[in-house]
Structure formats: structure tokens, C-alpha cells
Design an enzyme around this catalytic site. Structure first.
Site, PDB file in Angstrom:
ATOM      1  N   ARG A   1       0.860  -1.182   0.000  1.00  0.00           N
ATOM      2  CA  ARG A   1       0.000   0.000   0.000  1.00  0.00           C
ATOM      3  C   ARG A   1       0.895   1.230   0.000  1.00  0.00           C
ATOM      4  O   ARG A   1       1.886   1.291   0.736  1.00  0.00           O
ATOM      5  CB  ARG A   1      -0.919   0.026   1.222  1.00  0.00           C
ATOM      6  CG  ARG A   1      -2.100  -0.933   1.144  1.00  0.00           C
ATOM      7  CD  ARG A   1      -3.125  -0.524   0.069  1.00  0.00           C
ATOM      8  NE  ARG A   1      -4.274  -1.411   0.007  1.00  0.00           N
ATOM      9  CZ  ARG A   1      -4.359  -2.474  -0.799  1.00  0.00           C
ATOM     10  NH1 ARG A   1      -3.367  -2.783  -1.617  1.00  0.00           N
ATOM     11  NH2 ARG A   1      -5.453  -3.220  -0.802  1.00  0.00           N
TER      12      ARG A   1
ATOM     13  N   GLU B   1      -3.191   7.500  -4.331  1.00  0.00           N
ATOM     14  CA  GLU B   1      -3.673   6.897  -5.569  1.00  0.00           C
ATOM     15  C   GLU B   1      -4.993   7.472  -6.041  1.00  0.00           C
ATOM     16  O   GLU B   1      -5.870   7.652  -5.194  1.00  0.00           O
ATOM     17  CB  GLU B   1      -3.871   5.385  -5.347  1.00  0.00           C
ATOM     18  CG  GLU B   1      -2.818   4.551  -6.007  1.00  0.00           C
ATOM     19  CD  GLU B   1      -2.862   3.116  -5.568  1.00  0.00           C
ATOM     20  OE1 GLU B   1      -3.883   2.462  -5.822  1.00  0.00           O
ATOM     21  OE2 GLU B   1      -1.879   2.655  -4.983  1.00  0.00           O
TER      22      GLU B   1
ATOM     23  N   HIS C   1      -0.954  -0.117 -10.037  1.00  0.00           N
ATOM     24  CA  HIS C   1      -1.582  -1.016  -9.055  1.00  0.00           C
ATOM     25  C   HIS C   1      -2.146  -2.272  -9.737  1.00  0.00           C
ATOM     26  O   HIS C   1      -3.361  -2.493  -9.759  1.00  0.00           O
ATOM     27  CB  HIS C   1      -2.677  -0.279  -8.267  1.00  0.00           C
ATOM     28  CG  HIS C   1      -2.963  -0.918  -6.939  1.00  0.00           C
ATOM     29  ND1 HIS C   1      -3.397  -0.225  -5.846  1.00  0.00           N
ATOM     30  CD2 HIS C   1      -2.887  -2.221  -6.532  1.00  0.00           C
ATOM     31  CE1 HIS C   1      -3.566  -1.054  -4.828  1.00  0.00           C
ATOM     32  NE2 HIS C   1      -3.262  -2.272  -5.221  1.00  0.00           N
TER      33      HIS C   1
HETATM   34  C1  GLV Z   1      -4.671  -5.322  -3.996  1.00  0.00           C
HETATM   35  O1  GLV Z   1      -3.973  -4.397  -3.762  1.00  0.00           O
HETATM   36  C2  GLV Z   1      -5.372  -6.057  -2.994  1.00  0.00           C
HETATM   37  O2  GLV Z   1      -5.359  -5.664  -1.814  1.00  0.00           O
HETATM   38  O3  GLV Z   1      -6.004  -7.057  -3.364  1.00  0.00           O
END
Ligand code: GLV
Length: 318
Positions: free
Chosen positions: A238, A267, A285
Site C-alpha cells: 500500500r 492513488e 496497481h
Molecule cells: C490489492 O492491492 C489487494 O489488496 O487485493
């Protein structure tokens, strides 16, 4: 009459079919980050909510869901949901662990190798017609095989990253509040150290911890100062675990050699300066984005949703 559920985004048809058999579905109007206002309006008569990690499901949203029984996040991370508040209201919160472990570990290696061997930069160079012949010193990168890897957070994904490191004959150290049993450490070939030691000794530092108040800005100016000049930082967890402004500074000052990011602090906004740096590889991502895995995530979330609205304990409670 079937119970009503709200889906903030479209899902794969297979997952929609599954839900349709058991519930009446309403979608948010736009498939691109629906507004909180719309979610609040539409959640009022719904027993289930299926959301993505881009949806902020805070107290205000949860409180509006007077009939809500379950919030099914289509992601393994769930920092977008106020879990404590949901639990205080007796609402299940679920995620999609397990199905994306290997895929995300694969992407971690894709990023690590891309930064170390300057793959995107070399690709841009070649496409620009600048490859005029083999040179001994063209795009010199960092050796990967045999180097020291530091893993922050040895959960499911961290472990899958460690398994892959064996193929690269790397030495692996990790930091995690919960140590692995000795037997498992031996099998994985990993050794637990403090965060500071991990930063000091690693050639590659890769982040696989959840975002919590404890891990917010875990890597900031002080931590960059501890790292090797040749070190590479990878973040597929994250964004806010890394202080993005401090990262820019560390990269500009060449305090570290490079970075590979799949996630960002705000983000989808990205620090403007990162976009102009060559020693960083940026992805949108996509850690779990293989066709197979994203379908499994959607089906898992759908199943959790159905279990929740039917009053059964969902498989993947957080
Ligand atoms: C992606 O970042 C997730 O948490 O699945």
C-alpha cells in the site's frame, strides 16, 4: 423476494451470474470510482455491498446501510473499510486472501528485475531508435543473483516472494511482528532481523505489509538514510507505507539506487517528480492483475457476499 445487494463496479460475468441467482443487484452508475454520495444513497435498502479497494467505506457509508449484513471487498487489503465500525454494527467484512498470493509475488519479481536491469528505460531507448550497436557499458544495472533481499512483512505474499528468492540464490532477511516458527524459517531460508538492520544490509527491500496506523510512513527519510546507496526499494503493498516525498528526495539525491512502485500514497495521484525520474519504475496497481487471479478474486468476493446475505458466516472474514 431476493435480498438486494449493491455492487460499486462491474464484475466479470461469471461472478455476476453467481450473485444474480441469490440476490437482486444494483450497480453504481459509473464504473469509475462512484461518489460516496451515490453509494450512501444506494446502500439504504441493501443487505450486501460488494466493493473494490478504491471505494472508501467509512462510518458514514456503513451507517447509511441500515439493513447491511456484509461488506465484501474484492481485494486482500481492506484499509478502505472502517472494519471496527462495521463490526460494532454486527456487519461482516470479508476480503479475498490466498487467491492472489502467487500472482502478486510474481509481479514483485517483475518489478524488482525491471528496476535492477533497467528494463523500461532500455525499452524506451530501443524504441526511440537509439540502439546503434552492442556496447560493453550499455544499460549497466544491478546484479540480482546472490544478493541480499529484505522482506518487510512475511505474510502469505512475503513468503511467496521468499520462495522465489531461492531460485536467485539470494540471502533473505525479514521483519515481521510475528516471527515464523524456526522450522519454517529454515525451510524458507529466511532470518528475522530488526527493521533497521534489514534496511542497512539489504540490496533489495520489498514491502508486503498491510497498511495500518503502525505501518503508515514506515519508510521515510530516516529509513532511506539507513539504506545502501545501491539499494532498490519495491512496494506492491500500500502506498502510504512509504513517505512518497521522502522517496523522491532519496532517489534525487541518489541515497538509494532505484525503486519499483505498484502503489502510491494518494492513488491514483503520483508525486509529479517521480514521473520524471529514470531510476524508478511505475505501475498502475496491477499486483494481482492476471486474468485468472482477478476472476478468482471476483468469484471469492461474490461467494462471501452471498454467504453474508444468507446469514451464514462468510469464508473470508477479516
Ligand atoms: C490489492 O492491492 C489487494 O489488496 O487485493
Amino acid at each position: 423476494m431476493k435480498p438486494k445487494v449493491l455492487l460499486t463496479h462491474q464484475l466479470f460475468p461469471e461472478a455476476i451470474e453467481l450473485i444474480k441467482k441469490e440476490a437482486e443487484i444494483e450497480f453504481c452508475s459509473s464504473d469509475h470510482s462512484p461518489s460516496k454520495k451515490e453509494i450512501i444513497q444506494k446502500i439504504k435498502d441493501k443487505q450486501g455491498l460488494l466493493c473494490l479497494l478504491v471505494d472508501t467505506i467509512d462510518q458514514e457509508v456503513i451507517a447509511a446501510g441500515q439493513q447491511l449484513k456484509v461488506i465484501a471487498n474484492c481485494a486482500v487489503g481492506y484499509n478502505n473499510i472502517d472494519v471496527e465500525y462495521a463490526h460494532s454494527r454486527g456487519i461482516y467484512v470479508t476480503n479475498t486472501p490466498g487467491v492472489l498470493t502467487e500472482t502478486t509475488a510474481d509481479l514483485t519479481w517483475a518489478l524488482l528485475l525491471a528496476v535492477a536491469r533497467r528494463v523500461p528505460e532500455a525499452d524506451r531507448f530501443t524504441r526511440a531508435g537509439r540502439f546503434t550497436g552492442w556496447r560493453l557499458d550499455l544499460f549497466l544495472g544491478q546484479e540480482v543473483t546472490g544478493k541480499q533481499l529484505g522482506i518487510i512483512g512475511l505474510g502469505r505474499i512475503g513468503r511467496a516472494v521468499a520462495e522465489r528468492a531461492q531460485g536467485f540464490k539470494m540471502k533473505v532477511i525479514y521483519t515481521d511482528p510475528r516471527p515464523l516458527p524456526e522450522e519454517e524459517e529454515r525451510k524458507l531460508g529466511v532470518k528475522r532481523v530488526s527493521l533497521d538492520d534489514l534496511l542497512k544490509y539489504s540490496d533489495f527491500v520489498t514491502i508486503h505489509t498491510a497498511l495500518t496506523p503502525q505501518t503508515y510512513h514506515l519508510i521515510s527519510a530516516r529509513e532511506f538514510a539507513l539504506m545502501k546507496k545501491e539499494a532498490i526499494l519495491i512496494n506492491v503493498a500500500r502506498g502510504p507505507v512509504v513517505d512518497e516525498k521522502a522517496l523522491v528526495e532519496a532517489l534525487e539525491k541518489k541515497q538509494i539506487w532505484g525503486a519499483g512502485l505498484d502503489v502510491y500514497e494518494r492513488e491514483p495521484l503520483i508525486e509529479e517528480k517521480l514521473l520524471r525520474l529514470d531510476n524508478v519504475v511505475l505501475l498502475p496497481h496491477i499486483g494481482s492483475a492476471s486474468r485468472e487471479t482477478r476472476l478468482k478474486m471476483a468469484l471469492t468476493a461474490a461467494k462471501n457476499l452471498i454467504q453474508g446475505i444468507q446469514g451464514k458466516k462468510p469464508d473470508n472474514l477479516v
